[in-house]
Structures are given as structure tokens and as C-alpha cells.
Design an enzyme around this catalytic site. Structure first.
Site, PDB file in Angstrom:
ATOM      1  N   ASP A 116       0.834  -1.207   0.000  1.00  0.00           N
ATOM      2  CA  ASP A 116       0.000   0.000   0.000  1.00  0.00           C
ATOM      3  C   ASP A 116       0.867   1.255   0.000  1.00  0.00           C
ATOM      4  OD1 ASP A 116      -2.102  -1.751   0.418  1.00  0.00           O
ATOM      5  OD2 ASP A 116      -2.132  -1.407   2.590  1.00  0.00           O
TER       6      ASP A 116
HETATM    7  N1  URA Z   1      -1.126  -5.917   4.031  1.00  0.00           N
HETATM    8  C1  URA Z   1      -1.606  -4.660   4.004  1.00  0.00           C
HETATM    9  O1  URA Z   1      -2.623  -4.367   4.600  1.00  0.00           O
HETATM   10  N2  URA Z   1      -0.928  -3.724   3.304  1.00  0.00           N
HETATM   11  C2  URA Z   1       0.211  -3.973   2.654  1.00  0.00           C
HETATM   12  O2  URA Z   1       0.783  -3.067   2.050  1.00  0.00           O
HETATM   13  C3  URA Z   1       0.708  -5.276   2.693  1.00  0.00           C
HETATM   14  C4  URA Z   1       0.026  -6.241   3.390  1.00  0.00           C
END
Ligand code: URA
Length: 233
Positions: free
Chosen positions: A102
Site C-alpha cells: 500500500d
Molecule cells: N497488508 C496490508 O494491509 N498492506 C500492505 O501493504 C501489505 C500487506
């Protein structure tokens, strides 16, 4: 493959651009002799303006992704490709992120142009562990480790329960979580399912690979030993 196409595929320009580079005598062998567009391809012997070519296809690299960058190529904001040499964005076969992190997640991100390798890393059956450090908005309740390890936890809107995951409590609001699959926003949704909220998330390991001393925003090419380590977990 023709030399001109190979060089264009490495992102040095369109085939037309590269034809011009040949005409201008900018493309030589290591001995400084001018090469021609239809000369046989010997990647390691080619120089452009005296510099060796970028690595041939088959790249695997790790990036220490900082927060506030996205894995998308289309995003208007800062994208992870901005942290790599500009030519890498133009390569064919294309360099892709291995899964995604993310925008607000930092840590270890792999990129490759090798479709088979990418599949091998993300295929559910490979079950490569991914290790995250999560900082939470609320105190841990104490039942999280059991819930995550149960193999029965269901995320909202999904039909199949999560695979068992291991939680190590590091403090009242911090934990290390090891996953063996990669669902959308998985870590954030797992904590949300138990009434908490992830304030900060960092991926510290994929398979047997860690970032080591690589600073945020930096990347490094991975070689055979790193590849072996990736799958040795
Ligand atoms: N899980 C999440 O919530 N975000 C990420 O970036 C990776 C794994």
C-alpha cells in the site's frame, strides 16, 4: 534478436532513436569499434557512449519502499518506479512489482521482469512467508495470535478463511505478523477484523530475504545467492 531491438528493449529509446545512435557512432564494442544495427548480439561487449549496457532481461531487484509511494505505474503521485533509473520503466519485457504494498506501507518490495519467477514467488502454493511489523492504534487484546493462527478467520467480503498466520507481540501496540499468502490489504484488514487499526506497516522480510542495511528509497539488484535465499525459508 537484432542488436537494435535488444537496445531499444532495454529502454534506451525507440528503434528509430537507437538507429540514430548507431548512425552517430555512439554504439561500439568494448574495444571502441563502431557497431552496426544488424551486428550479432553480444550483450556484454556493447558500449553506449563508452558505458556498458544495463543488465539484460531476467532482472530481480529489491527496493526499500518508503511510505507515500505507490506500486501502480499509472498513479499521478510518487510511484516506486520513480526510485529506479528512468530507463527501467521503459524496458521490455516490463519490470513489475511482485505483488503490491500500500501507499502507506514501507519495506521490502521485489521487482522483476521474469514472469515465471514472479509467478513462483506469488503463487499461493509457494506459501513464501512475508513478515510485517505493524504499529497499532489501539492496545492488543491478547486474543489476536490465536485468532490469526486458527485458519478460520474470515475477512469481510471473502469466501475462504485465511491461512494460519503467526503473530509475535512486541509491545502493547506493536506486533510482528508472518503471512503465507497475500490478499488485498491483508494485514490492515486482519487487524480491522479484530477491532483494531494499523497506524504504520513495514514489511521486513519476503521468503528468506531481508532489506539488510538498505536505506529507504534505495534499491539493489539481486543475484543468484539472493534468489536462493529468497526460496530458502
Ligand atoms: N497488508 C496490508 O494491509 N498492506 C500492505 O501493504 C501489505 C500487506
Amino acid at each position: 534478436m537484432k542488436l537494435v531491438k535488444h537496445i531499444a528493449n532495454l529502454g534506451y529509446g525507440s528503434r528509430k532513436d537507437v538507429q540514430w545512435m548507431f548512425r552517430e557512432g555512439r554504439i561500439t564494442n568494448a574495444a571502441g569499434e563502431v557497431l552496426y544495427a544488424d551486428d550479432p548480439l553480444d550483450h556484454d561487449d556493447v558500449r553506449i557512449d563508452g558505458d556498458a549496457l544495463d543488465p539484460p532481461p531476467g532482472l530481480l531487484l529489491m527496493l526499500h519502499k518508503p511510505v507515500n509511494t505507490t506500486c501502480s505505474t499509472k498513479d499521478r503521485g510518487r510511484v516506486v518506479f520513480d526510485l529506479l533509473p528512468p530507463r527501467y520503466r521503459l524496458r521490455s519485457p516490463a519490470l513489475s512489482t511482485v505483488g503490491r504494498l500500500d501507499r502507506d506501507t514501507s519495506g521490502l518490495l521485489l521487482l522483476t521482469d521474469d514472469g515465471q519467477l514472479l509467478h513462483r514467488i506469488i503463487a499461493p502454493k509457494s506459501r513464501l512467508p512475508k513478515v510485517y511489523l505493524a504499529t497499532l492504534a489501539g492496545d492488543l487484546r491478547g486474543d489476536e495470535a490465536a485468532a490469526f493462527a486458527s485458519g478460520t478467520l474470515m475477512l469481510e467480503g471473502e469466501q475462504t478463511p485465511l491461512l494460519p498466520a503467526e503473530l509475535e507481540v512486541l509491545g502493547p501496540r506493536s506486533a510482528r505478523l508472518t503471512l503465507h499468502e497475500g490478499r488485498y490489504h491483508q494485514v490492515r484488514r486482519m487487524f480491522a477484523a479484530l477491532g483494531n487499526h494499523v497506524d504504520a506497516l513495514h514489511r521486513e522480510r519476503v521468503g528468506g530475504l531481508t532489506l539488510g542495511a538498505l536505506p529507504a528509497g534505495e534499491w539493489r539488484m539481486l543475484g543468484d545467492a539472493d534468489r536462493a535465499q529468497l526460496f530458502a525459508s
